[in-house]
Design a protein around this motif. Sequence first.
Motif, PDB file in Angstrom:
ATOM      1  N   ARG A   1      79.615  27.723   4.074  1.00 52.79           N
ATOM      2  CA  ARG A   1      79.409  26.538   4.890  1.00 52.79           C
ATOM      3  C   ARG A   1      79.138  26.918   6.335  1.00 52.79           C
ATOM      4  NH1 ARG A   1      80.659  21.417   2.827  1.00 52.79           N
ATOM      5  NH2 ARG A   1      80.951  21.586   0.611  1.00 52.79           N
TER       6      ARG A   1
ATOM      7  N   VAL B   1      64.992  10.027  10.496  1.00 55.26           N
ATOM      8  CA  VAL B   1      64.879   9.932   9.036  1.00 55.26           C
ATOM      9  C   VAL B   1      64.016   8.737   8.659  1.00 55.26           C
ATOM     10  CG1 VAL B   1      66.162   9.387   6.936  1.00 55.26           C
ATOM     11  CG2 VAL B   1      67.005  11.136   8.477  1.00 55.26           C
TER      12      VAL B   1
ATOM     13  N   PRO C   1      61.843  16.047   4.336  1.00 51.49           N
ATOM     14  CA  PRO C   1      62.927  15.506   3.505  1.00 51.49           C
ATOM     15  C   PRO C   1      63.947  14.745   4.343  1.00 51.49           C
ATOM     16  CG  PRO C   1      63.103  17.894   3.690  1.00 51.49           C
ATOM     17  CD  PRO C   1      61.803  17.511   4.321  1.00 51.49           C
ATOM     18  N   SER C   2      64.597  13.741   3.741  1.00 48.69           N
ATOM     19  CA  SER C   2      65.577  12.947   4.481  1.00 48.69           C
ATOM     20  C   SER C   2      66.912  13.659   4.568  1.00 48.69           C
ATOM     21  CB  SER C   2      65.772  11.596   3.805  1.00 48.69           C
ATOM     22  OG  SER C   2      66.339  11.783   2.525  1.00 48.69           O
TER      23      SER C   2
ATOM     24  N   GLY D   1      69.414  17.268   2.774  1.00 50.81           N
ATOM     25  CA  GLY D   1      69.526  18.334   1.783  1.00 50.81           C
ATOM     26  C   GLY D   1      69.265  19.688   2.413  1.00 50.81           C
ATOM     27  N   TRP D   2      69.711  20.706   1.716  1.00 49.43           N
ATOM     28  CA  TRP D   2      69.678  22.050   2.267  1.00 49.43           C
ATOM     29  C   TRP D   2      69.119  22.998   1.231  1.00 49.43           C
ATOM     30  CZ3 TRP D   2      70.102  24.632   6.645  1.00 49.43           C
ATOM     31  CH2 TRP D   2      70.419  25.990   6.624  1.00 49.43           C
ATOM     32  N   THR D   3      68.143  23.794   1.628  1.00 50.79           N
ATOM     33  CA  THR D   3      67.615  24.840   0.771  1.00 50.79           C
ATOM     34  C   THR D   3      67.928  26.165   1.461  1.00 50.79           C
ATOM     35  OG1 THR D   3      65.785  23.340   0.413  1.00 50.79           O
ATOM     36  CG2 THR D   3      65.570  25.543  -0.507  1.00 50.79           C
TER      37      THR D   3
ATOM     38  N   ARG E   1      76.551  15.086   8.138  1.00 54.56           N
ATOM     39  CA  ARG E   1      76.809  13.939   7.278  1.00 54.56           C
ATOM     40  C   ARG E   1      75.529  13.140   7.076  1.00 54.56           C
ATOM     41  NH1 ARG E   1      81.317  13.769   4.354  1.00 54.56           N
ATOM     42  NH2 ARG E   1      82.246  11.737   4.156  1.00 54.56           N
ATOM     43  N   VAL E   2      74.818  12.893   8.182  1.00 47.05           N
ATOM     44  CA  VAL E   2      73.595  12.089   8.103  1.00 47.05           C
ATOM     45  C   VAL E   2      72.552  12.778   7.216  1.00 47.05           C
ATOM     46  CG1 VAL E   2      71.672  11.147   9.432  1.00 47.05           C
ATOM     47  CG2 VAL E   2      73.983  11.017  10.357  1.00 47.05           C
TER      48      VAL E   2
ATOM     49  N   VAL F   1      73.108  15.217   4.941  1.00 46.02           N
ATOM     50  CA  VAL F   1      73.647  15.790   3.707  1.00 46.02           C
ATOM     51  C   VAL F   1      73.524  17.314   3.698  1.00 46.02           C
ATOM     52  CG1 VAL F   1      73.850  15.312   1.244  1.00 46.02           C
ATOM     53  CG2 VAL F   1      72.501  13.798   2.666  1.00 46.02           C
TER      54      VAL F   1
ATOM     55  N   PRO G   1      75.335  20.925   3.568  1.00 37.55           N
ATOM     56  CA  PRO G   1      76.644  21.438   3.143  1.00 37.55           C
ATOM     57  C   PRO G   1      77.210  22.424   4.164  1.00 37.55           C
ATOM     58  CG  PRO G   1      74.909  22.534   1.926  1.00 37.55           C
ATOM     59  CD  PRO G   1      74.234  21.541   2.833  1.00 37.55           C
TER      60      PRO G   1
ATOM     61  N   ASP H   1      85.302  15.991   4.011  1.00 37.08           N
ATOM     62  CA  ASP H   1      85.786  15.887   2.632  1.00 37.08           C
ATOM     63  C   ASP H   1      87.224  16.355   2.517  1.00 37.08           C
ATOM     64  OD1 ASP H   1      83.349  14.977   1.898  1.00 37.08           O
ATOM     65  OD2 ASP H   1      82.622  16.879   1.084  1.00 37.08           O
TER      66      ASP H   1
END
Lengths: 314, 494
Positions: free
Chosen positions: A94, A152, A163-164, A166-168, A259-260, A262, A264, A272
Amino acid sequence: MIGAVLRRGTIFLASVLAASIVIFLCMAVLPGDPAQVALGVNATPELVQRTRQEFGLDRPLLTQYLDWMGGLAGGDFGRSYVTGQPIGPQLADRLGVTLWLVGAGMLVALLLALPLGILAAVRHRRPSGTVVTGLAQLGVAVPAFLAGIILVQVFAVRLGWLPSGGWTPPVRDPVEWLRGLVLPAISLGLVQGAVLTRYVRSAVLDVLGEDYLRTARAKGLRPGQALVRHGLRNAAVPVVTVLGLQLATLLVGAVVVERVFVLPGLGSMLLDAVSARDLLAVQGIVLVLVVGVLLVNFAVDLLYTVLDPRLRRS
Amino acid sequence: MRVRFRVAIAALLLLVPACSAGSTATVGGGESTLAVGFSAEPKNFDFTTTDGSAIPQALLYNVYEGLVKLDGSGRIVPLLAKSWTISPDRLRYDFRLHEGVSFSNGAPFTAEDVKFSIERVRTEWTVSLKSAMDVVDHVEVVGPAHARVVLNRPSNSWLFSMAGRVGAMFSRTGVSDLASKPVGTGPYLVADRRRGEEIVLRENPDYWGEDPAYDAVHLKYYADPTALNNALLSNGIDVISAIAAPDSVPQFEADERFQVSQGTTNGEVVLAFNNARPPLDDLRVRRALTMAIDREALLATAMAGRGTLIGSMVPPTDPWYEDLSGYYPHDPDRARALLAAAGATDLSLRLRIPNLPYAMSSAQVITSQLAEVGVQVTIEPLDFPAVWLQSVFTDHDYDLSIIQHVEARDITTFGDPDYYWGYDNPRVRELLTEADSGTPEQRIATMREVARTITADAAACWLFLFPNVVAAKKKVTGLVRNQVSESFDLTGLT
């Protein structure tokens, strides 16, 4: 120089220790029983009690604290109450995401602030300078999450360019990784950039009024040349100070931006973990964040002495 | 430093062609990949020791299978058991199993595994659901494809439980690391897990049944409802498993790329009364509050009219459902009269709710409606789950609360006087026991009586049944309309 490093190093370690105690005590007074939360609504009191024992929550606070610190000394962050998995490796994962985000945010901020700040200072009597200053003022007032939501809506939802969320991971697909990083980095960097622009402007303005710049001009240098050769290094000292402080706010901003979008990162892990009362995880994450901020301060202190030889003697 | 700077700028420039490529495909890009967005992420993969609905939602029927399963209308249908017979005294269940079934670790699935899995519930499981197996006396292995379960008393609810997570079949050689390596007989395998992001399910090449429609399914997790909606709008996912905020539904309905379906769930949203404590231990007060609340208006305001009015703890997919929503019609005058009769004209109550959207918006409506009959309500939002669980659920420190009860057939909680309702009615307890052991026909009649009794007692005020609103791209077909089972069932997709 070595003395200064040692002295600041000692202060750093003492701060980490103090922070660990404060963090631990905060966790202890947090309402909600981790065992009950982990087991869910229909767990019997006996099972909750047994789980408390398993987690070691029934032991005296001092024992729990020493146990935690003992583990940390060996690089062990403990096992999550909720997932049962070791916390350390997940934290490292993280942290990687958050560092990318903070780094990219800082980059955006610098790319904005350095040229705009200098421009605003050099042209402070002209309309263009006033416009830049005004925009910076506006930018300071926009929270990172709002910038994120707007970006976004425009670039992901309406235009579909990026992308709105997510993580690659960069090793899997570098292009997708960059595409995912752009909007979060801009929403984080815009606000910081605006703040920083104002500091760069006033630092450069201060320098512009200094005698040595006038001397440089008198030697025949054009205003731009004089500023680049003699002014910027001096203007850098206050800017680096602010940059150090900004990094801390950037970390906080990252929590929200993650958070906005997403992502990780540490921020979403922290949210969380807090809501799941995964106390060991929360303690670990907060400590890592605190150590990060302290490290930055430590580095800024050292950087001063490099930038300003006068400070080396003190 | 300067070199790195240049590299970074060069990297940023790289983006430009990627950006101009326009709208991009979802994950993988392959035709048979599906991405489904969820709001709650599983903590780990082990539902035998970790509670919560997120794990079975992802794994049940998809990775783990039971002997039976629940279909979309709440009927029990065969899965790993081809068929079953029940002895006349309703104590012996003979399951005939499918042959040629194997677990994802290669071990064959036989009656031995049935025995192992059922017995393991009692010895190894720690979640409260394990009590569903208390009625099992023992399990016999009659043959490799024939398992016999013997109960110690007739139970109607046991087979129903077998369709849920307690009935999942485990491999004797595949339970060493359930938290991270699930081993089941289902059509999908867990291929990858990235915490905070997604779980990737891939088709099980050795699956005994029909091949699933998609080779890979990405279950993606979004803690923020807006982020979840944006993901579908921006092509990041194909399906939103359940929309939590009904206000956002029209944007999908108005967009021709999407389809929206609305069904029911097992989630009764309840205004809980603390029956054990004054003033709510007085039936007149509970009835007054129930009649003071205009549930139709509440549903319209808090849920944009989506959801179903129910008058008791029974969703329409349960066999003993009957419409009790008109039992206490909205009647502020009667409410005021009842309060006066109870000597409770100057009531002031604490409404302690979880900080969840539906509870927060319902609480505001309820507060203003109760103010009209002279009841003063103070809303206290509590951090969910930790603080709400501790204060309201465990310590029973509340007058009123609002929470969605998602467990199937959780009307039985009214038979537990220690449950946070504080509702203690021996007749209801008797009826519940009777219903479980009677014939299936008697059961339906008796359960109806339970539902009517708790409604007449105003043991709680059932605000509405949470809707199951699913938004998906048009190309996705075969989604289940009602969310009745614990699983987000991927096997029906076509």
